[in-house]
Scaffold this active site. Sequence first.
Site: not given
Length: 554
Positions: A132, A251, A297, A358, A393
């Site tokens: 990811e 997100h 992100r 998110h 994160r």
Amino acid sequence: MKSVTSSLPSTDSQAIEHQCDVLIIGSGAAGLSLALRLADHCNVIVLSKSDRNEGSTRYAQGGIAAVFDERDSVEAHVADTLNAGAGLCDEAAVRFTTERAKEALTWLIGYGVPFDKEQNDKGEERFHLTREGGHSHRRILHAADATGEALQITLNEAVSRHPNIHFFERYNAIDLVKSSHHDNRCTGCYVWSREREHVEVIRAGFVALATGGGSKVYQYTSNPDVSSGDGIAMAWRAGCRIANMEFNQFHPTCLYHPQARNFLISEALRGEGAQLCHADGTRFMHNFDTRGDLAPRDIVARAIDYEMKRLGEDCMYLDISHKPADFIEKHFPNIYRRCLALGIDITREPIPVVPAAHYSCGGVMTDFNAKTDLDNVYAIGEVAYTGLHGANRMASNSLLECVVYATSAAEHILERLNDNPGYEPIAPWDESQVSNSDEEVIIQHNWHELRLFMWDYVGIVRTDKRLERALRRITLLEQEIQEYYAHFRVSNNLLELRNLVTVAELIVRCAMRRKESRGLHFNIDHPQLSNNPTPTILVPSKSQTQHAPGDMGL
């Protein structure tokens, strides 16, 4: 410590009281992992605001990060996390978490979490690892594209079989109760039964907050309705420090559809080759970051937000249709079925996406044992600030943090289990001066106003003036909510609104203190990076930490 749980009959005139060794507030990955680690040795109550399956864990799609590939290393996991955290991670916390990652995953595997497997070139079975955004290697264990749901189901089944774990479903935690003899200890919690619409008392030797984050403070969020920042607000009112609340992760890819406002499109799609593009198919991420579609992100969310505003579009698109249809259906069955039910065939067409609030990277300050500033209160998972995430994160480190810190908290609690000074009496909740509300519209109005101005003023891109406007409105809302709370009986919406307005203030005050743009916090008035960044730490005043049952305590 004596393991006892009991309650008095439910009557209007008699207080209802329960007692346990450890009270765990929250029933997601953090709370259930802690319960299972403790239950062989003591009596545990797990409090769930809705039913035991509802929470952010259930909706986590991507997976859990850990080093299982021989070509990968803990050092690489550390480096990737530090890089994603934009210079604000606590490196010791990052190492503590990543070094314990494989053991945590092995523990989950032992309980039967069905992580996907594949065969290597020699025909040997191994776990299928995906990649990811922000990760330099494939290190994400997953259960198709519904890892959180698989984890929640597995842990729930294990918890339901254990005789020492008692589930209290449909209960709101109201406030931690502090000891009258030991200033830095908690004796239990006031809780509100949604079924009986009555406030009850739970006395406990130890309390663990595992309530998740507060993304419901924003108008658009990928989180379930229960994510109202309860644990963060309760800990703040009880005297715990809060840190880094300005870093709320948006997100980048939430499904844009009127019938699915909070359905998440996993980052794992981009890890497997999905591309962000305009309506005409033109890709744009290479204009913002050399990593393109695999950028962290915060960068992706800002890029999508920028392109939407630049072009005046309602959404951008995520396209994986260039991959074989059977590959898509196998790796992302949940996303495929959900989109298809809404008329979007992701094997043939791109997915309309928008950013949505998110994940809260800040929270209640803890040490490596998950212990807060209160001697016997712990915070685990998204509710906590451990230093792992820094200013952003990295994908799939969140569920990992839940399980790793549940383990360290359990070890610390078990070491201290026999040191409890004894259960103190807790005064019954006083409702003698309040009445039933006849103006619920006030709660609904304030609820919508709060979430809207937080989205507009404290969202993906901020300014000093927007933050000042938000704080002025928060101050007015706090006054209205305090007056309402003091005169009317509590309800689910009132308790959540009370906590959300506290979380909103903490977010804004942290954001106002950070005079730079870093990670998830982007302020047009301070676009530069500070040379010596430090966490933003808020310390509650003593006056706000002492309040009687039913007082606001903001």
